[in-house]
Scaffold this active site. Sequence first.
Site, PDB file in Angstrom:
ATOM      1  N   ASP A  97     -19.043 -18.722   3.253  1.00 30.89           N
ATOM      2  CA  ASP A  97     -18.641 -18.101   4.517  1.00 30.89           C
ATOM      3  C   ASP A  97     -18.720 -16.591   4.308  1.00 30.89           C
ATOM      4  OD1 ASP A  97     -17.263 -16.841   6.556  1.00 30.89           O
ATOM      5  OD2 ASP A  97     -15.756 -18.413   6.755  1.00 30.89           O
ATOM      6  N   LYS A 119     -19.575 -11.006  12.468  1.00 28.15           N
ATOM      7  CA  LYS A 119     -19.133  -9.610  12.394  1.00 28.15           C
ATOM      8  C   LYS A 119     -20.305  -8.621  12.343  1.00 28.15           C
ATOM      9  CE  LYS A 119     -14.624 -10.956  10.547  1.00 28.15           C
ATOM     10  NZ  LYS A 119     -13.619 -10.823  11.580  1.00 28.15           N
ATOM     11  N   TYR A 153     -10.153 -18.288   5.285  1.00 35.30           N
ATOM     12  CA  TYR A 153     -10.133 -18.625   6.718  1.00 35.30           C
ATOM     13  C   TYR A 153     -11.570 -18.749   7.190  1.00 35.30           C
ATOM     14  CZ  TYR A 153      -9.424 -17.915  11.779  1.00 35.30           C
ATOM     15  OH  TYR A 153      -9.423 -18.030  13.145  1.00 35.30           O
TER      16      TYR A 153
HETATM   17  N1  HOZ Z   1     -10.916 -12.602  10.342  1.00 34.11           N
HETATM   18  C1  HOZ Z   1     -10.025 -11.920  11.217  1.00 34.11           C
HETATM   19  C2  HOZ Z   1      -8.590 -12.216  10.937  1.00 34.11           C
HETATM   20  N2  HOZ Z   1      -8.253 -12.555   9.623  1.00 34.11           N
HETATM   21  C3  HOZ Z   1     -10.439 -12.200  12.587  1.00 34.11           C
HETATM   22  C4  HOZ Z   1      -9.699 -11.493  13.618  1.00 34.11           C
HETATM   23  C5  HOZ Z   1      -9.092 -12.449  14.595  1.00 34.11           C
HETATM   24  O1  HOZ Z   1      -8.762 -13.579  14.249  1.00 34.11           O
HETATM   25  O2  HOZ Z   1      -8.884 -11.997  15.731  1.00 34.11           O
END
Ligand code: HOZ
Length: 426
Positions: free
Chosen positions: A238, A266, A143
């Site tokens: 990423d 993050k 993602y």
């Molecule tokens: N990477 C996180 C979810 N897989 C991010 C949290 C979000 O999307 O709020």
Amino acid sequence: MTSRNQQLFEQSQKVIPGGVNSPVRAFKSVGGHPIFFQRGQGSHVWDVDGKSYIDYVGSWGPLILGHAHPEVVKAVQDTVQNGLTFGAPTESELEIAELICKLLPSIEQVRLVSSGTEAGMSAIRLARGYTGRSKIIKFEGCYHGHDDALLVKAGSGALTFGNPSSAGVPAETVGHTIVLDYNDLPGLDAVFKQFGDEIAAVIVEPVAGNMNLVAPSEGFLSSLRNLCTQHGSVLIFDEVMTGFRVGLGCAQGLYQIQPDLTTLGKVIGGGMPMAAFGGRRDIMQCLAPIGSVYQAGTLSGNPVAVAAGLATLKQIMAEGFYEQLGAKTQQLIDGVTTAANKHGVELTAQSIGGMFGFYFRKGVPTSFAEVMECDKDAFNRFFHAMLDEGVYFAPSAFEAGFVSSAHSEQDINQTVSAADKIFSAW
Ligand code: HOZ
């Protein structure tokens, strides 16, 4: 009696779609209602009903020092007194940019943005602008934020282009995105053989953390590096999740592979909305105002976010920080899996630095398809039972977990005891 958590969720659903500001918070996959947090300190969070939890979500990764670390709080407090935003350069932006470039040798220049989505989307545009090509490769289960071009799931075959994974994304928008299986070397070879010189970029989570935790197989990242170099494509790591989470040198340092571009988020924001993308100077110089690839942001490099990020980075540079974090994370997964296996529950796990994954299946998964084989019902049962015991894991079988430097030996022991209790009655 209805809890305050339930009341707030019911009320929120009236004015916020689904009652949450990001879908993963909604408990949709585990059932029940989300918890409304009131306070966090160190390894713990407290909900609006006054219940406390050992927190292994850490706001989905940023809180590597735990909640409200005194140095981070102080840096933020000191900074806000001088104004919240200027929309103009500040000295602290330079300081954090220099620090990022020093810690990651692959980054010669860096630009600050406000979210991981923005970093991913900007890196893709930059790679396309730099190469003059359109096609990109991504991997199923990775993602990279919710940019249209990256909200793609695999098509019907490895060599087909992906399908939008969200309504509202026109098929043409993802028409240049090829989706492959994570760790699929033959698939990669085949795509490069067919499209080679048309590929602008390959974007990958060097350790996948958004389909639970999936580690790169031997040779996967080095093959990516070689193929990109051979075909003049931009390799984008990423590291929004892995950046300063799996080690001070991030995943690229751990696996000794230099990407052309890196996205960060993050941890570098220390809990504030900050992210970044950076890499080779010749590529970064294509960005406006010196180059023709446009990218901008009113709050980019926001001084308060930068202050939190800098304070966090200074703490994680301490001698032995990652050794301790890694050992603690390992202790957690060893304890929980031992408890499960002792009671005949099939549970495997792995950790890399301060991130971990539990899998209700035989063996750790190496691809999205294998992650999907995990027993989701078992996870959901475990999740809710642990929640009752005061342990907060991510509310989905398909998310990685995070340990912070604030987690104590006692937190780990308490978590393992809770798991043992649950598995003994499984
Ligand atoms: N990477 C996180 C979810 N897989 C991010 C949290 C979000 O999307 O709020």
